[in-house]
Design a protein around this motif. Structure first.
Motif, PDB file in Angstrom:
ATOM      1  N   VAL A  32       6.703   4.071  17.476  1.00 31.19           N
ATOM      2  CA  VAL A  32       5.642   4.591  16.601  1.00 31.19           C
ATOM      3  C   VAL A  32       5.940   4.115  15.185  1.00 31.19           C
ATOM      4  O   VAL A  32       6.973   4.442  14.613  1.00 31.19           O
ATOM      5  N   ARG A  33       5.019   3.344  14.643  1.00 33.19           N
ATOM      6  CA  ARG A  33       5.146   2.870  13.262  1.00 33.19           C
ATOM      7  C   ARG A  33       3.953   3.408  12.477  1.00 33.19           C
ATOM      8  O   ARG A  33       2.795   3.264  12.893  1.00 33.19           O
ATOM      9  N   VAL A  34       4.227   4.020  11.331  1.00 42.01           N
ATOM     10  CA  VAL A  34       3.185   4.605  10.488  1.00 42.01           C
ATOM     11  C   VAL A  34       3.363   4.048   9.083  1.00 42.01           C
ATOM     12  O   VAL A  34       4.446   4.153   8.499  1.00 42.01           O
ATOM     13  N   ASN A  35       2.318   3.463   8.511  1.00 40.19           N
ATOM     14  CA  ASN A  35       2.415   2.916   7.151  1.00 40.19           C
ATOM     15  C   ASN A  35       1.041   2.795   6.508  1.00 40.19           C
ATOM     16  O   ASN A  35       0.003   2.873   7.180  1.00 40.19           O
ATOM     17  N   GLY A  36       1.038   2.595   5.204  1.00 39.44           N
ATOM     18  CA  GLY A  36      -0.207   2.435   4.463  1.00 39.44           C
ATOM     19  C   GLY A  36      -0.835   1.077   4.689  1.00 39.44           C
ATOM     20  O   GLY A  36      -0.267   0.187   5.331  1.00 39.44           O
ATOM     21  N   GLU A  37      -2.030   0.931   4.110  1.00 37.08           N
ATOM     22  CA  GLU A  37      -2.758  -0.330   4.255  1.00 37.08           C
ATOM     23  C   GLU A  37      -3.666  -0.518   3.053  1.00 37.08           C
ATOM     24  O   GLU A  37      -4.188   0.442   2.491  1.00 37.08           O
ATOM     25  N   GLY A  38      -3.848  -1.771   2.641  1.00 39.58           N
ATOM     26  CA  GLY A  38      -4.694  -2.068   1.489  1.00 39.58           C
ATOM     27  C   GLY A  38      -3.879  -2.205   0.220  1.00 39.58           C
ATOM     28  O   GLY A  38      -2.664  -1.989   0.206  1.00 39.58           O
ATOM     29  N   GLU A  39      -4.555  -2.546  -0.867  1.00 42.85           N
ATOM     30  CA  GLU A  39      -3.895  -2.729  -2.153  1.00 42.85           C
ATOM     31  C   GLU A  39      -4.677  -2.026  -3.254  1.00 42.85           C
ATOM     32  O   GLU A  39      -5.903  -1.872  -3.168  1.00 42.85           O
ATOM     33  N   GLY A  40      -3.959  -1.623  -4.305  1.00 41.19           N
ATOM     34  CA  GLY A  40      -4.593  -1.015  -5.474  1.00 41.19           C
ATOM     35  C   GLY A  40      -5.403   0.202  -5.121  1.00 41.19           C
ATOM     36  O   GLY A  40      -4.962   1.094  -4.379  1.00 41.19           O
ATOM     37  N   LYS A  41      -6.651   0.271  -5.626  1.00 42.77           N
ATOM     38  CA  LYS A  41      -7.520   1.417  -5.384  1.00 42.77           C
ATOM     39  C   LYS A  41      -7.928   1.539  -3.922  1.00 42.77           C
ATOM     40  O   LYS A  41      -8.332   2.615  -3.465  1.00 42.77           O
TER      41      LYS A  41
ATOM     42  N   GLN B 266      -5.927   1.110  -1.429  1.00 42.59           N
ATOM     43  CA  GLN B 266      -4.786   1.451  -0.590  1.00 42.59           C
ATOM     44  C   GLN B 266      -4.938   2.865  -0.033  1.00 42.59           C
ATOM     45  O   GLN B 266      -5.339   3.785  -0.739  1.00 42.59           O
ATOM     46  N   ALA B 267      -4.654   3.027   1.249  1.00 43.83           N
ATOM     47  CA  ALA B 267      -4.777   4.331   1.912  1.00 43.83           C
ATOM     48  C   ALA B 267      -3.520   4.589   2.728  1.00 43.83           C
ATOM     49  O   ALA B 267      -2.884   3.660   3.242  1.00 43.83           O
ATOM     50  N   TRP B 268      -3.193   5.885   2.860  1.00 41.44           N
ATOM     51  CA  TRP B 268      -1.977   6.291   3.560  1.00 41.44           C
ATOM     52  C   TRP B 268      -2.312   7.338   4.623  1.00 41.44           C
ATOM     53  O   TRP B 268      -2.984   8.336   4.337  1.00 41.44           O
ATOM     54  N   PRO B 269      -1.839   7.137   5.851  1.00 45.57           N
ATOM     55  CA  PRO B 269      -2.146   8.072   6.944  1.00 45.57           C
ATOM     56  C   PRO B 269      -1.223   9.293   6.932  1.00 45.57           C
ATOM     57  O   PRO B 269      -0.318   9.434   7.772  1.00 45.57           O
ATOM     58  N   ASP B 270      -1.440  10.195   6.006  1.00 51.20           N
ATOM     59  CA  ASP B 270      -0.599  11.382   5.849  1.00 51.20           C
ATOM     60  C   ASP B 270      -0.924  12.450   6.902  1.00 51.20           C
ATOM     61  O   ASP B 270      -1.897  12.350   7.652  1.00 51.20           O
ATOM     62  N   ASP B 271      -0.096  13.508   6.914  1.00 50.88           N
ATOM     63  CA  ASP B 271      -0.382  14.751   7.652  1.00 50.88           C
ATOM     64  C   ASP B 271      -0.439  14.578   9.161  1.00 50.88           C
ATOM     65  O   ASP B 271      -1.196  15.272   9.844  1.00 50.88           O
ATOM     66  N   GLY B 272       0.358  13.686   9.709  1.00 48.44           N
ATOM     67  CA  GLY B 272       0.358  13.486  11.155  1.00 48.44           C
ATOM     68  C   GLY B 272       1.324  14.393  11.879  1.00 48.44           C
ATOM     69  O   GLY B 272       2.147  15.103  11.284  1.00 48.44           O
ATOM     70  N   LEU B 273       1.255  14.367  13.204  1.00 46.99           N
ATOM     71  CA  LEU B 273       2.093  15.202  14.061  1.00 46.99           C
ATOM     72  C   LEU B 273       2.590  14.394  15.252  1.00 46.99           C
ATOM     73  O   LEU B 273       1.801  13.762  15.963  1.00 46.99           O
ATOM     74  N   LEU B 274       3.901  14.416  15.473  1.00 43.92           N
ATOM     75  CA  LEU B 274       4.528  13.892  16.688  1.00 43.92           C
ATOM     76  C   LEU B 274       5.234  15.055  17.368  1.00 43.92           C
ATOM     77  O   LEU B 274       6.196  15.607  16.827  1.00 43.92           O
TER      78      LEU B 274
END
Length: 506
Positions: A245-254, A256-264
């Protein structure tokens, strides 16, 4: 018989002495023994052996003489791992389905207890049943909020990433699931099994295995990126990936988005053999994300045979905050015999990573993280590692046959409370560790059979006050005003049941 000439004997002895002196000189020059002498008390035996191997590289004479000796010393200091299969302690994928997923008001997924439920769930207009890989791919592309994609029992060849196509909602998540755990097996030959880029998707009861011709090509069972906030992986089993399981952000500058608040929760992670790759080996690799919860998982058998040969069971890095790692069972080596390389249990920070993946500038790899009530065993390096991470709470963890807890680098700070471990609690390179109420012992003298994960007390110690942030133990049982150090609140753990024996419900 002609006697041995005296002069030849003298010259032979002199040559031997000269060779020995030369070897000593080379060793003194190569190994910087003054530096080792100064750091000996701070370094573990494993670290000294690895340092020696690095210094020997490229020196054939020294390698010929010293490498076999170092291997013998290493095999002697590594504690044998039991040959019998170790129990899962009720962690990892369960043999039954879990309660339907729920999300809190702010969108965070609600953790659920391991309570058996009927396998069959009522069908409805929002259920889409699929019986092939192609149908699964199309269903995920067309899915809408509130739909459930139910995969029929069977084996499926996944030759391209399965992509999410739309967002779910907190009240209406999109689910991809099998009705009964273990009945759907996805054989992944692409670098990624599922690529999740939209919020509120839930994956549960699935079994995924990497089957790439070249082992290094099977990167992730799940790659969760960008806008995939509040992703949930529950009750799955994943085997033979570099970073399952790899979790990371994507995009640049404004953008850019981050997949927060997940559950494993209640997932099983394993590898059948060491990974032949230069890339990161960590069954769970969380990069730059915040407020992820990692609960009740079983992580076992990970090693890396190429590159820096360092593998992590669980790696949290990249500049996020608020990660919670609780009630997991993590076993670095599960089979007798030494696996290659360095095996670290849980790390906030890891080693220096790719700064392009950081949330900001990565001056701090993670902040305000929590690791509590975890059982971590059989790591030839530290069970818990803190590097360039700040305000980390390590409470009531049980570390068995590891080097202990390491808090390192000037940026790092941690509170280390109520842990039970053999090894040591070490702070170095300017790190700050506020340690209290911990018990450091040879756990083979304190517990019944810790190497075999029989954690019943043989000689119990005094209880310690309960922290407000750690009210429950490894089994989810309430600790009360005080409880024993380590992951279990009392001398016996009532939660250690054989989940495979749970009667299947109709």
């Amino acid at each position: 018989m002609k006697p041995f000439p005296r002069k030849l004997l003298i010259w032979t002895l002199a040559a031997g002495v000269a060779a020995a002196l030369l070897l000593v000189y080379l060793l003194l020059r190569q190994f910087e023994f003054e530096k080792i002498r100064d750091e000996y008390k701070e370094r573990t035996a494993g670290e000294l052996i690895r340092y020696a191997r690095i210094r020997l590289m490229g020196h054939e004479l020294l390698e010929t003489v010293m490498l076999p000796a170092l291997a013998a010393i290493e095999s002697g200091i590594e504690r044998p791992i039991p040959s019998s299969q170790m129990p899962s302690l009720s962690k990892g994928q369960q043999s039954f389905g879990l309660a339907p997923p729920r999300f809190l008001a702010k969108g965070q997924a609600q953790a659920e207890p391991a309570t058996p439920l009927p396998y069959e769930t009522p069908g409805g207009v929002n259920e889409v049943r699929v019986t092939s890989s192609a149908e699964l791919f199309r269903a995920m592309q067309k899915a809408q909020a509130g739909q459930t994609i139910l995969i029929a029992p069977g084996r499926y060849a996944i030759t391209r990433p399965l992509l999410t196509g739309a967002a779910g909602e907190a009240q209406f998540p999109i689910q991809v699931r099998a009705n009964k755990p273990g009945t759907v097996r996805l054989e992944v030959s692409s670098p990624v099994g599922f690529r999740v880029a939209h919020p509120f998707w839930v994956f549960e009861n699935l079994n995924l295995r990497g089957v790439c011709e070249e082992q290094a090509h099977c990167e992730h069972a799940f790659h969760i990126v960008g806008s995939a906030r509040s992703s949930v992986l529950r009750n799955n089993a994943m085997e033979d990936f570099n970073a399952h399981v790899r979790v990371n952000g994507e995009g640049e500058g404004k953008d850019q988005a981050w997949p927060d608040d997940g559950l494993l929760q209640f997932n099983s992670f394993s590898n059948s053999r060491p990974r032949t790759t230069q890339r990161v080996v960590a069954p769970i690799d969380l990069v730059g994300v915040s407020r992820w919860r990692v609960l009740d998982n079983h992580i076992t058998g990970f090693a890396k045979s190429l590159g820096n040969q360092t593998a992590y069971g669980l790696l949290i890095r990249g500049g996020g905050h608020g990660g919670r790692v609780e009630r997991n069972l993590l076993v670095c080596s599960s089979q007798p015999g030494s696996s290659p390389g360095i095996r670290v249990g849980l790390s906030f920070g890891g080693s220096s990573g790719d700064k392009k993946l950081c949330r900001e500038q990565c001056g701090i790899e993670h902040s305000a993280g929590l690791a509590s009530n975890n059982v971590i065993a059989h790591c030839n390096d530290f069970g818990i590692d803190i590097n360039q991470a700040t305000s980390i709470l390590l409470a009531h963890n049980s570390l068995i046959n590891t080097a202990g807890i390491d808090v390192r680098s000037a940026q790092s700070s941690a509170t280390v409370y109520g842990n039970l471990l053999d090894g040591r609690i070490r702070e170095r390179d300017g790190a700050r560790a506020n340690a209290g109420m911990n018990e450091v012992h040879d756990l083979r003298q304190q517990l019944q059979n810790p190497d075999g994960l029989d954690l019943r007390w043989r000689h119990r110690v005094d209880s310690v006050p309960t922290l407000p942030m750690v009210l429950n133990d490894f089994c989810g049982q309430v600790r009360g005003a005080s409880s024993l150090p380590g992951a279990l609140k009392g001398p016996v753990a009532d939660c250690f049941i054989n989940t495979a024996a749970v009667k299947e419900l109709p």
